[in-house]
Write an enzyme that holds these catalytic residues in place. Sequence first.
Site, short mmCIF file in Angstrom:
data_model
loop_
_atom_site.label_atom_id
_atom_site.label_comp_id
_atom_site.label_asym_id
_atom_site.label_seq_id
_atom_site.Cartn_x
_atom_site.Cartn_y
_atom_site.Cartn_z
N HIS A 46 25.49 14.00 72.55
CA HIS A 46 25.55 14.24 74.00
C HIS A 46 24.17 14.19 74.64
O HIS A 46 23.94 14.83 75.67
CB HIS A 46 26.22 15.59 74.32
CG HIS A 46 27.51 15.81 73.58
ND1 HIS A 46 28.73 15.51 74.10
CD2 HIS A 46 27.73 16.31 72.33
CE1 HIS A 46 29.67 15.80 73.22
NE2 HIS A 46 29.09 16.29 72.13
N SER B 245 4.42 -2.00 89.05
CA SER B 245 5.11 -1.95 90.33
C SER B 245 4.19 -2.52 91.41
O SER B 245 2.97 -2.36 91.34
CB SER B 245 5.44 -0.49 90.66
OG SER B 245 5.64 -0.34 92.05
N LYS C 180 2.68 2.87 87.81
CA LYS C 180 3.88 2.52 87.05
C LYS C 180 3.62 1.54 85.91
O LYS C 180 2.84 0.61 86.04
CB LYS C 180 4.95 1.92 87.97
CG LYS C 180 5.58 2.89 88.93
CD LYS C 180 6.34 4.03 88.24
CE LYS C 180 7.58 3.56 87.53
NZ LYS C 180 8.62 3.12 88.47
N GLU D 214 14.89 -3.14 79.30
CA GLU D 214 15.82 -3.03 80.43
C GLU D 214 16.58 -4.35 80.63
O GLU D 214 17.78 -4.36 80.88
CB GLU D 214 15.07 -2.67 81.71
CG GLU D 214 14.64 -1.23 81.78
CD GLU D 214 13.85 -0.94 83.05
OE1 GLU D 214 14.26 -0.06 83.81
OE2 GLU D 214 12.82 -1.61 83.30
#
Length: 459
Positions: A159, A280, A286, A293
């Site tokens: 979980h 970014s 960033k 991804e």
Amino acid sequence: MSQDQKPWGGRFSEATDAFVESFTASIGFDRRLYHHDIRGSIAHANMLANVGVISDPERTRIVSGLEQIHKEIEDGQLAWRVDLEDVHMNVELRLIELVGEVGKKLHTGRSRNDQVATDIRLYLRDEIDQLMALQTELLGHLLDLAAEHTSTVMPGFTHLQPAQPIVFGHHMLAWFEMLIRDRERLTDCRGRVNVLPLGSAALAGTTFPIDRAMVADELGFAALSENSLDAVSDRDFAIEFCAAAALTLTHLSRWCEELILWASQQFCFVDIPDRFCTGSSIMPQKKNPDVPELIRGKTGRVTGNLVALLTLMKSQPLTYNKDNQEDKEPLFDCVDTLRDCLTALNGLIPALEVNVESMRAAASSGYTTATDLADYLVVKQVPFRDAHEVVGRAVAYAIEQNKGLEELTLSELQGFCEKIDESVFDVLTLEGSVAARDHHGGTAPDQVVQAIQRARQRL
Ligand code: ARG
């Protein structure tokens, strides 16, 4: 092009509608089959000569013409023609241009229906071999990473909550198991791809005395298709491949999801080197894990391709239908996407930096040895359900005190169960916890070392 120039123009009395011509053409995407198309044609010509349907000099001219076309294509010299519809007719018409009348004999005893099925199988067999080599490389990287971390403790999760301590090498071996099953699925699929349809002709076979075994031999096919109707019609082998690719990408998406989480400021378990990340345009601080991804994202298109092929085949009557021309783009896209994702991970995984301290800190903080304490009480003759209850209360108390279980004093612990003695502190350590899972498939460092040895054999 006037209809009498089209290979099938004889029975037509007017030119194809211009839009229909481009709508029905597949040359825009099936040109990538040229190498396998020419290979299949050479094998077919050799066989026709061998059984006496064409003469030896005719065979020689056809084969050298085909070889020249192969070279022209490789050199970017062949101008693909949409009016010639597909790769098969582009090659055939170019052959006739090059070698004259004799080129018109190549298509004896075959149809584009068995030709295209043969091309796709040859193409896919080669791609599967390359993909499996990439999978093998990735499996090797996983084992190397596992071998470096047979005693690096981290929290195992259920979980996404810290559950029990494990070693990082054990976690890597979990990915190894999934990915080696993916490779097995490609092996299985390859066996069913590697069957020769050529000789089925349009659907019913051919009147010529063909030698299919000879063609299979030359092209390296392990078997001949048993039924001509099936052979020109079904694409289950392509669907199977896409299913295996979709499952592989599903596994890779789960793995990448972990890499993304682990590379976050919150986890800090791993660092992905800058060359695999981007920044970014607005936030200067960033560093984004784009590669994992994107792999996670690309899972969608591969699953989409699988569904497209299943839907394409659904309800098609026997035998070949033009619908089947739509098999190529989803299949090619699955091949390309899987290749890119495996290639990306083969670069990224060996470069991954593992933050051993953060993993250890996370394993220490989540009461991950609570099960060990319960098991300890069971050894002291407390029934497991009661032990579970006792430890639950001890954890609640420790949370209140803002302490780990191992930071409670012996008398505090004895307050929950008087059977607890000094030896409890051995089971509350992370090392004690992992070492205790000492069986085939468990996370004990010794077991992980042995599991890596067995895994190397399976590579
Ligand atoms: N371009 C076609 C395909 O990809 C080749 C087979 C065409 N056969 C036919 N009977 N029209 O499926």
